[in-house]
Design a protein around this motif. Structure first.
Motif: not given
Lengths: 290, 285
Positions: B189-199
């Motif tokens: 949730k944190h590293i994708t900005n709540i699903g905005k980006y992949p990781f």
């Protein structure tokens, strides 16, 4: 049968115009005898199996589109947008430097590092470039982080915000116009031309006005109705960057044309190509012949 | 021995290289977070915590790094915080910096050299390769460096795993080790900005331990040969004079996980001495 990968992300598919354009592109490529796969970020390992890759998502050297472009390059697969074009076009300092090097007509442009962000320096910029000035954070796209400033205090308010994202910012002379020409160029040749009419409430092609997003109008224009020097300038500017697919924004003010920017991954979903029905066919052909 | 021409300079105008809000991980300030702590004895490398690990002091484990003393951080052996240095050798300028990241003063200095047609190491293009984890690992793999297997995801992650953000705001200094679904959800949730980006994820093997090691012109201050060997290859592949390698050790296997910037203030005494030797031309390239 050759495999064409079209790299997309959630954002691309969430826009109905983009989705229609992608389906149109797929139909054309399949009509040319190619097999088409949409490739999502999670499928990035499939890229080496493709014969060509067409990226249709917002590009940036720090996001997954750049991973896709580099993966294609690592495996010798032709790709639009190629990594070099992404690197140059995504950073306005890099992009304008390439244009300046090739003597492309630009508004007066200065790069300002944060160590030179002083009242004296800014005063000098207003003296040299006039007022108002345009201030840009180098990674801007769709007119985000582009501001018009009319005095020193306003300049510092904007610059301090941008300098948090980049150690250098771009300062430019303001050129007034009600529309921008967009010259689409592929492999050094003209692909399409359209006009982006700037909304009356703003100086940008896209802006938030009173909390509402306003977009520019798009009008595809046949080449015989475009001033020849605008087309020539667009092609020269694209060639200063590379041999990929570019959308060159030009302001033609009192007969003097200036390149405002060169975009990799230009939009081709809002009617830009209405007068140019072979745009996707040309792109697909180009990918398989380079 | 080839003659070395050294052009040693500090440009005071370039003394603000750090990006605002630069979220450098406090490397070495916490104890190792890996499951098998007993393995620390087989290496001189500092094990590193993933971002967000619980801080625990490590007085009883001398091989682990601690946060450097602030007073020493700004100026020691002529290495000044936020400055970058140029060592000229033959026709090329080798830029030493604690932050090569995109759009920093160092990045633009390198870009300027390139636009002027001058030879400069590292190149701006290599910097971008190094700091985007999947590209870094693909390039390293092609250079013969053993690397962690990686994948890109929008939500699913095989456990346990190391996670890296993959977006404009991510930095390789921030990585997260996850062992259970609850923690994984929170981190994603944190590293994708709540699903905005992949990781990017890297599956960890049983008993995997994470280490960091600083490479200075391909040399390390540690005598542990597997890490020294990787540092040498990383330098051959990327030509970045100062870099932190994040390594994953599983059994006897040591794999590269990522490359990260290296703050001068976080160098050990030996590393600072080695870097100072290069800067003062006591160590030939």
């Amino acid at each position: 049968m050759s495999q064409l990968g079209i790299f997309v992300d959630r954002k691309t598919l969430s826009n109905s115009e983009q989705l229609n354009a992608l389906i149109h592109c797929r139909d054309i490529a399949e009509g040319m005898g190619h097999h088409v796969d949409f490739i999502f970020p999670v499928d990035i390992h499939k890229i080496p199996k493709m014969d060509a890759l067409f990226i249709r998502a917002r590009t940036d050297p720090l996001n997954v589109t750049y991973v896709a472009a580099r993966m294609a390059e690592f495996h010798g697969i032709p790709v639009i947008d190629d990594p070099r074009s992404i690197r140059i076009c995504s950073d306005k300092v890099n992009m304008y430097s390439h244009l300046i090097k090739k003597n492309i007509s630009l508004p007066k442009t200065v790069f300002l590092s944060k160590t030179r962000l002083t009242v004296e320096e800014v005063t000098h910029l207003f003296d040299e470039l006039g007022s108002p000035l345009i201030v840009k954070e180098p990674s801007t796209s769709f007119s985000l982080r582009v501001e018009k400033v009319s005095d020193i205090a306003e300049f510092f308010r904007v610059a301090r915000r941008f300098i948090k994202l980049s150690d250098w910012i771009v300062v430019q002379q303001y050129i007034e116009s009600r529309y921008d020409w967009r010259v689409g160029v592929l492999g050094g040749n003209l692909l399409y031309v359209c006009k982006y009419t700037i909304p009356s409430d703003t100086f940008k092609i896209q802006a938030s006005v009173n909390g509402h997003l306003v977009y520019c109008g798009v009008e595809s224009v046949s080449p015989d109705k475009v001033p020849p020097h605008v087309i020539d300038l667009g092609i020269d500017a694209a060639n200063a960057i590379g041999r990929g697919l570019y959308g060159v924004d030009i302001k033609n003010n009192n007969g003097d044309a200036y390149v405002i920017e060169v975009n990799d991954n230009p939009s081709i979903e809002s009617g830009e190509d209405d007068c140019y029905p072979r745009v996707f066919e040309q792109i697909v052909s180009y990918l398989f012949t380079t | 021995m080839c003659p070395v021409s050294v052009d040693f300079c500090v440009d005071s105008r370039l003394a603000d290289a750090g990006r605002a809000g630069y979220p450098m991980s406090p490397r070495g300030s916490y104890t190792a977070h890996a499951k098998d702590a007993s393995r620390v004895s087989d290496s001189e490398l500092p094990r590193v915590p993933a971002t967000g690990s619980e801080p625990e002091l490590c007085d009883d484990v001398p091989s682990l790094r601690k946060t450097p003393v602030k007073a020493n951080a700004k100026r020691e052996q002529n290495i000044i915080k936020d400055s970058h240095y140029c060592i000229r050798r033959n026709d090329a300028c080798h830029i030493i910096s604690e932050n090569y990241s995109y759009k920093t003063e160092t990045y633009y200095t390198i870009l300027n050299y390139e636009l002027e047609g001058k030879k400069v190491r590292p190149s701006s293009h290599v910097i971008l390769d190094a700091y985007v984890v999947p590209i870094c690992l693909e390039r390293a793999k092609q250079g013969g460096i053993p690397v962690c297997e990686w994948g890109i995801s929008q939500g699913y992650v095989p456990l346990p795993a190391l996670l890296y953000g993959l977006n404009y705001f991510a930095t390789t200094s921030d990585f997260f080790e996850v062992h259970d679904n609850e923690k994984a959800k929170e981190v994603i949730k944190h590293i994708t900005n709540i699903g905005k980006y992949p990781f990017c994820y890297q599956k960890l093997g049983e008993g995997a331990t994470i280490y960091s090691c600083v490479g200075i012109f391909g040399k390390t201050a540690t005598s542990w040969s597997p890490a020294a060997g990787i540092a040498e290859k990383v330098y051959e592949c990327f030509r970045i004079p100062l870099i932190t390698m994040v390594l994953v050790k599983t059994g006897e296997q040591l794999l590269l996980s990522s490359l990260a910037p290296t703050r001068y203030s976080q160098l050990t005494g030996d590393e600072r001495s080695l870097l100072a030797a290069y800067l003062s031309n006591q160590e030939f390239l």
